[in-house]
Design an enzyme around this catalytic site. Structure first.
Site, PDB file in Angstrom:
ATOM      1  N   ASP A  14       0.361  -1.765  -0.047  1.00  0.00           N
ATOM      2  CA  ASP A  14       0.289   0.297  -0.057  1.00  0.00           C
ATOM      3  C   ASP A  14       1.130   0.994  -0.002  1.00  0.00           C
ATOM      4  O   ASP A  14       1.999   1.101   0.673  1.00  0.00           O
ATOM      5  CB  ASP A  14      -1.008   0.168   1.279  1.00  0.00           C
ATOM      6  CG  ASP A  14      -1.978   0.714   1.328  1.00  0.00           C
ATOM      7  OD1 ASP A  14      -1.996   2.056   0.202  1.00  0.00           O
ATOM      8  OD2 ASP A  14      -2.622   1.129   2.392  1.00  0.00           O
ATOM      9  N   HIS A  31       2.685   3.277  -9.196  1.00  0.00           N
ATOM     10  CA  HIS A  31       2.387   1.758  -9.365  1.00  0.00           C
ATOM     11  C   HIS A  31       3.928   1.375  -9.941  1.00  0.00           C
ATOM     12  O   HIS A  31       4.073  -0.016  -9.805  1.00  0.00           O
ATOM     13  CB  HIS A  31       1.230   1.393 -10.060  1.00  0.00           C
ATOM     14  CG  HIS A  31      -0.013   1.962  -9.180  1.00  0.00           C
ATOM     15  ND1 HIS A  31      -0.320   1.383  -7.843  1.00  0.00           N
ATOM     16  CD2 HIS A  31      -0.920   2.505  -9.930  1.00  0.00           C
ATOM     17  CE1 HIS A  31      -1.279   2.358  -7.816  1.00  0.00           C
ATOM     18  NE2 HIS A  31      -1.738   2.407  -9.145  1.00  0.00           N
ATOM     19  N   LEU A 125      11.165 -21.168  -4.182  1.00  0.00           N
ATOM     20  CA  LEU A 125       9.763 -19.837  -3.538  1.00  0.00           C
ATOM     21  C   LEU A 125       8.789 -19.832  -4.153  1.00  0.00           C
ATOM     22  O   LEU A 125       8.480 -19.874  -5.487  1.00  0.00           O
ATOM     23  CB  LEU A 125      10.368 -19.016  -3.411  1.00  0.00           C
ATOM     24  CG  LEU A 125       9.091 -16.929  -3.144  1.00  0.00           C
ATOM     25  CD1 LEU A 125       9.444 -17.414  -1.336  1.00  0.00           C
ATOM     26  CD2 LEU A 125       9.790 -15.899  -3.756  1.00  0.00           C
TER      27      LEU A 125
HETATM   28  C1  FPP Z   1      -1.668   0.459  -3.728  1.00  0.00           C
HETATM   29  O1  FPP Z   1      -1.427   1.633  -3.419  1.00  0.00           O
HETATM   30  C2  FPP Z   1      -1.297  -0.354  -4.576  1.00  0.00           C
HETATM   31  C3  FPP Z   1      -2.108  -1.551  -5.464  1.00  0.00           C
HETATM   32  C4  FPP Z   1      -3.478  -0.476  -5.624  1.00  0.00           C
HETATM   33  C5  FPP Z   1      -1.216  -1.582  -6.118  1.00  0.00           C
HETATM   34  C6  FPP Z   1      -0.119  -2.639  -6.249  1.00  0.00           C
HETATM   35  C7  FPP Z   1       0.350  -3.237  -7.741  1.00  0.00           C
HETATM   36  C8  FPP Z   1       2.270  -2.403  -6.903  1.00  0.00           C
HETATM   37  C9  FPP Z   1       2.942  -2.930  -6.223  1.00  0.00           C
HETATM   38  C10 FPP Z   1       2.372  -2.550  -8.690  1.00  0.00           C
HETATM   39  C11 FPP Z   1       2.587  -3.992  -9.637  1.00  0.00           C
HETATM   40  C12 FPP Z   1       2.587  -5.302  -8.959  1.00  0.00           C
HETATM   41  C13 FPP Z   1       2.942  -6.114  -9.829  1.00  0.00           C
HETATM   42  C14 FPP Z   1       2.850  -7.770  -8.652  1.00  0.00           C
HETATM   43  C15 FPP Z   1       2.940  -6.203 -11.203  1.00  0.00           C
HETATM   44  P1  FPP Z   1      -2.582   2.718  -3.422  1.00  0.00           P
HETATM   45  O2  FPP Z   1      -2.871   3.311  -4.993  1.00  0.00           O
HETATM   46  O3  FPP Z   1      -3.881   2.585  -2.952  1.00  0.00           O
HETATM   47  O4  FPP Z   1      -1.627   3.696  -2.839  1.00  0.00           O
HETATM   48  P2  FPP Z   1      -2.367   4.887  -1.526  1.00  0.00           P
HETATM   49  O5  FPP Z   1      -3.405   3.873  -0.631  1.00  0.00           O
HETATM   50  O6  FPP Z   1      -0.830   5.797  -0.932  1.00  0.00           O
HETATM   51  O7  FPP Z   1      -3.535   5.886  -3.332  1.00  0.00           O
END
Ligand code: FPP
Length: 236
Positions: A14, A31, A125
């Protein structure tokens, strides 16, 4: 105290949006940087001797984000698979995608099938990427599978126990997570692995996901090793 390395670590990644906003960048940059942190934890888990790593990459609820963010997250998944499959294979990382595939488009599905096929022999893994994932839906799906088996006469209702349910979840046959890490300071489970987290140790760090490195992973493991796990019993 418990000096064991966790067998299974689950992570709610997050804070990508906040990471980007603090740099006056579009959310998608967060992201993108988050993808680098994924590489860090995969390698860190291999180094530490963790058996299973489950990452919450895209929730069922994330489909309601703006269309450009959804498509950028899907593109990132495809990019990750295109770039990393060879390395995952070389490092013995068996990769599985957990979640509702019916909502994915043809390109994403093809990418997923490719990484699962090409890494199927990995034994170093087990990596679970939760995509279009909702724990309540996972449990509902397990209930439906069980009901169908009962209806077909393959399962006797009196034989249904916890193993029956657990073995019909996406995470089967993996053990439950020993440690759940959530980045960016939020203290919520957010519909992630509701069944599997029953006795999991929780570790919340203020670090935003794109800044999460191997060092932070090892800090979380060290913190876990200082805990006493009682599983509802008393200390001996
Ligand atoms: C939460 O941050 C994160 C996500 C919704 C997406 C997670 C994706 C990645 C880490 C990249 C891609 C991963 C792979 C495995 C290819 P948020 O957008 O909710 O952040 P915020 O709460 O600060 O708005």
């Amino acid at each position: 105290m418990n000096r064991d390395v966790p067998r299974h670590i689950a992570i709610i990644m997050d804070g990508n949006g906040r990471w980007a906003r603090s740099r006056l960048l579009p959310r998608t940059f967060g992201h993108h940087h988050g993808m680098k942190a994924v590489g860090e934890v995969v390698e860190g888990c291999i180094e530490a001797g963790v058996d299973v790593l489950t990452l919450f990459a895209f929730s069922e609820e994330n489909w309601s984000r703006p269309a450009d963010e959804v498509s950028s997250l899907m593109n990132l998944l495809e990019e990750y698979i295109a770039k990393e499959t060879k390395k995952l294979r070389r490092n013995g990382v068996r990769t599985r995608i957990l979640g509702d595939r019916t909502r994915l488009d043809r390109r994403a599905l093809a990418a997923i099938e490719r990484v699962e096929r090409e890494t199927a022999d990995g034994t170093e893994l087990q990596l679970g990427l939760c995509v279009s994932y909702s724990a309540r839906k996972e449990l509902t799906r397990a209930a439906r599978i069980i009901a169908e088996e009962v209806e077909a006469g393959r399962l006797d209702p009196s034989d249904i126990d916890e193993t029956t349910v657990a073995s019909r979840l996406y995470t089967a046959p993996w053990p439950d997570p020993d440690l759940l890490i959530r980045t960016s300071g939020e203290q919520r489970i957010s519909n992630f692995l509701l069944w599997q987290l029953a006795y999991t140790e929780l570790y919340v760090t203020p670090v935003l996901w794109p800044d999460f490195t191997r060092r932070e992973l090892f800090d979380a493991i060290l913190d876990f090793q200082d805990r006493e796990r009682r599983f509802g019993k008393v200390s001996v």
